[in-house]
Write a protein that holds these residues in place. Sequence first.
Motif, PDB file in Angstrom:
ATOM      1  N   VAL A  83      88.705  25.159  46.314  1.00 42.73           N
ATOM      2  CA  VAL A  83      88.954  24.848  47.722  1.00 42.73           C
ATOM      3  C   VAL A  83      89.468  23.420  47.776  1.00 42.73           C
ATOM      4  O   VAL A  83      88.780  22.484  47.360  1.00 42.73           O
ATOM      5  CB  VAL A  83      87.693  24.995  48.583  1.00 42.73           C
ATOM      6  N   LEU A  84      90.672  23.261  48.274  1.00 46.27           N
ATOM      7  CA  LEU A  84      91.333  21.951  48.296  1.00 46.27           C
ATOM      8  C   LEU A  84      91.387  21.427  49.729  1.00 46.27           C
ATOM      9  O   LEU A  84      92.002  22.041  50.607  1.00 46.27           O
ATOM     10  CB  LEU A  84      92.745  22.077  47.717  1.00 46.27           C
ATOM     11  N   VAL A  85      90.732  20.291  49.963  1.00 46.17           N
ATOM     12  CA  VAL A  85      90.694  19.653  51.281  1.00 46.17           C
ATOM     13  C   VAL A  85      91.476  18.345  51.198  1.00 46.17           C
ATOM     14  O   VAL A  85      91.150  17.471  50.389  1.00 46.17           O
ATOM     15  CB  VAL A  85      89.252  19.365  51.739  1.00 46.17           C
ATOM     16  N   VAL A  86      92.516  18.228  52.030  1.00 47.94           N
ATOM     17  CA  VAL A  86      93.267  16.975  52.123  1.00 47.94           C
ATOM     18  C   VAL A  86      92.806  16.254  53.386  1.00 47.94           C
ATOM     19  O   VAL A  86      92.805  16.844  54.475  1.00 47.94           O
ATOM     20  CB  VAL A  86      94.785  17.232  52.173  1.00 47.94           C
ATOM     21  N   ALA A  87      92.394  15.001  53.230  1.00 48.09           N
ATOM     22  CA  ALA A  87      91.805  14.267  54.362  1.00 48.09           C
ATOM     23  C   ALA A  87      92.367  12.861  54.444  1.00 48.09           C
ATOM     24  O   ALA A  87      92.644  12.226  53.427  1.00 48.09           O
ATOM     25  CB  ALA A  87      90.286  14.206  54.204  1.00 48.09           C
ATOM     26  N   HIS A  88      92.522  12.388  55.675  1.00 49.79           N
ATOM     27  CA  HIS A  88      92.907  10.998  55.927  1.00 49.79           C
ATOM     28  C   HIS A  88      91.985  10.431  56.988  1.00 49.79           C
ATOM     29  O   HIS A  88      91.915  10.939  58.113  1.00 49.79           O
ATOM     30  CB  HIS A  88      94.361  10.912  56.401  1.00 49.79           C
ATOM     31  N   ASN A  89      91.247   9.390  56.632  1.00 51.03           N
ATOM     32  CA  ASN A  89      90.312   8.725  57.555  1.00 51.03           C
ATOM     33  C   ASN A  89      89.389   9.732  58.246  1.00 51.03           C
ATOM     34  O   ASN A  89      89.292   9.781  59.471  1.00 51.03           O
ATOM     35  CB  ASN A  89      91.079   7.904  58.591  1.00 51.03           C
ATOM     36  N   SER A 117      91.987  12.335  49.137  1.00 49.89           N
ATOM     37  CA  SER A 117      92.008  11.348  50.211  1.00 49.89           C
ATOM     38  C   SER A 117      93.407  10.740  50.267  1.00 49.89           C
ATOM     39  O   SER A 117      93.832  10.036  49.346  1.00 49.89           O
ATOM     40  CB  SER A 117      90.958  10.259  49.953  1.00 49.89           C
ATOM     41  N   ASP A 118      94.103  11.024  51.364  1.00 47.79           N
ATOM     42  CA  ASP A 118      95.502  10.620  51.496  1.00 47.79           C
ATOM     43  C   ASP A 118      95.605   9.237  52.152  1.00 47.79           C
ATOM     44  O   ASP A 118      95.775   9.117  53.359  1.00 47.79           O
ATOM     45  CB  ASP A 118      96.251  11.669  52.324  1.00 47.79           C
ATOM     46  N   GLY A 119      95.461   8.199  51.330  1.00 48.84           N
ATOM     47  CA  GLY A 119      95.605   6.833  51.839  1.00 48.84           C
ATOM     48  C   GLY A 119      94.584   6.448  52.879  1.00 48.84           C
ATOM     49  O   GLY A 119      94.891   5.649  53.788  1.00 48.84           O
ATOM     50  N   SER A 120      93.365   6.972  52.793  1.00 47.69           N
ATOM     51  CA  SER A 120      92.334   6.647  53.786  1.00 47.69           C
ATOM     52  C   SER A 120      91.969   5.173  53.718  1.00 47.69           C
ATOM     53  O   SER A 120      91.842   4.597  52.630  1.00 47.69           O
ATOM     54  CB  SER A 120      91.081   7.492  53.558  1.00 47.69           C
ATOM     55  N   THR A 121      91.766   4.570  54.879  1.00 46.14           N
ATOM     56  CA  THR A 121      91.369   3.160  54.956  1.00 46.14           C
ATOM     57  C   THR A 121      89.905   3.010  55.371  1.00 46.14           C
ATOM     58  O   THR A 121      89.431   1.899  55.580  1.00 46.14           O
ATOM     59  CB  THR A 121      92.264   2.406  55.953  1.00 46.14           C
ATOM     60  N   ASP A 122      89.209   4.154  55.512  1.00 51.21           N
ATOM     61  CA  ASP A 122      87.781   4.112  55.837  1.00 51.21           C
ATOM     62  C   ASP A 122      86.987   4.565  54.600  1.00 51.21           C
ATOM     63  O   ASP A 122      87.472   4.468  53.480  1.00 51.21           O
ATOM     64  CB  ASP A 122      87.479   4.965  57.072  1.00 51.21           C
ATOM     65  N   ASP A 123      85.774   5.085  54.799  1.00 47.67           N
ATOM     66  CA  ASP A 123      84.901   5.461  53.684  1.00 47.67           C
ATOM     67  C   ASP A 123      85.039   6.933  53.277  1.00 47.67           C
ATOM     68  O   ASP A 123      84.124   7.480  52.658  1.00 47.67           O
ATOM     69  CB  ASP A 123      83.439   5.178  54.061  1.00 47.67           C
TER      70      ASP A 123
END
Length: 416
Positions: A83-89, A117-123
């Motif tokens: 299962v592939l989840v792509v997430a940003h922030n 995590s696509d370039g997330s700036t949070d945790d």
Amino acid sequence: MHLPPPGSHPTAPPQSSGNRGGGLQFIARRGRRPDEVATLTLFWISVLLIGYSQVGYPILIRAWAARRPRPDDRRESDPSVSVLVVAHNEAARIEGRIANLLQLDYPPERLEIVVGSDGSTDDTAALARSYERAGVRVFAFHRRRGKTAVLNELVPRCRGEIVVFADARQRFEAGALRALVRRFADGRVGAAGGELVLARDGGTTAVAAGVGIYWRFEKSIRLSESLVDSTVGATGAIYAIRRDLFDPIPDDTILDDVLIPMRLVRQGYRVVFEPGAIAYDRPASVAREEFVRKVRTIAGNFQLFARERWMMSPFENRLWIQTLSHKGLRLLGPFLLILVLLTNLLLARRAFYDWTLVAQALFYVSALFGRLVGPARKIPLIAVPYTICLLNWATIVAFLHFLGGRQRVTWQRVGV
């Protein structure tokens, strides 16, 4: 007194061309000016195309499915699944999402969870890594490139035979994976999409009610298309493919959930709809949220038809009828609605066309009322016209974004 000769018939009195009759018979009458014939023709062609896309095609595909349904092989099996989840922030949601996936009814040793995590700036990445002991694999990319670029990089790194694409916002029902992978017992199936259920809490706004009706309508079409052959795309919140069939697609592709499945169709595989694989989401609570989503989706459709021209060829796309009817005609919706209104105004002062003009006025007044009401409303006579107008205005904006190259592949969140 002059009498007609024996055997002849009296001449019939001339028929008034005023307020009698309407529709296609009116077009065929002699003595009409060329411009009037052209106006009538445009009016009725536009009406028929709108009617076909909204009513005719759903009836046609449902009857087709009832007459010639495809047999399916749905044997129980436990292929390895990623299962592939792509997430940003998504720091606020990523832990709940991973917990939901870990609780699915599927053998843990056959299940891999991958978070990109696509370039997330949070945790987002840090919180996801706290689940690495549970077997979650996390890939953190420092530069944001968009979901498609992350898919291109991570799908080949997945270990499962079947790769399931998911977003951070939705939640899967416990049996969703089992229902989805059952479809791959049939070797002709290259991709399978699940059902997105919009769960409402409390009151329902006009936009939420309208979107709910739209989704029920959409799922009915997809189920019928699947029974005939294949669906035209899948639901991005929950769909799966055979990993060894994946080919990278352009990084700036907006609708991976249409292009990836359609390329599998081009290779000869089927794309099926599985209503037993359920993902839960919430409907848009405000018009702007739904509007932004639809502008992005529709701009993606314009992008696809501009690039993947084989999709519009009856010689290259075996789903040509479905593609044209389900996707293509909807992009012409605003143009057709404008044509119907303008030609109807030119045909005014004829009884039949006065009534059609009144009907259009009531439709747009209902849509305006749906825009103005803020509290919970669940009235189809308001919600449906409002949603249709919202979607068609989104189509106009999406076309302008597409022409100007302003629709970015990265997603900007609206709402919560």
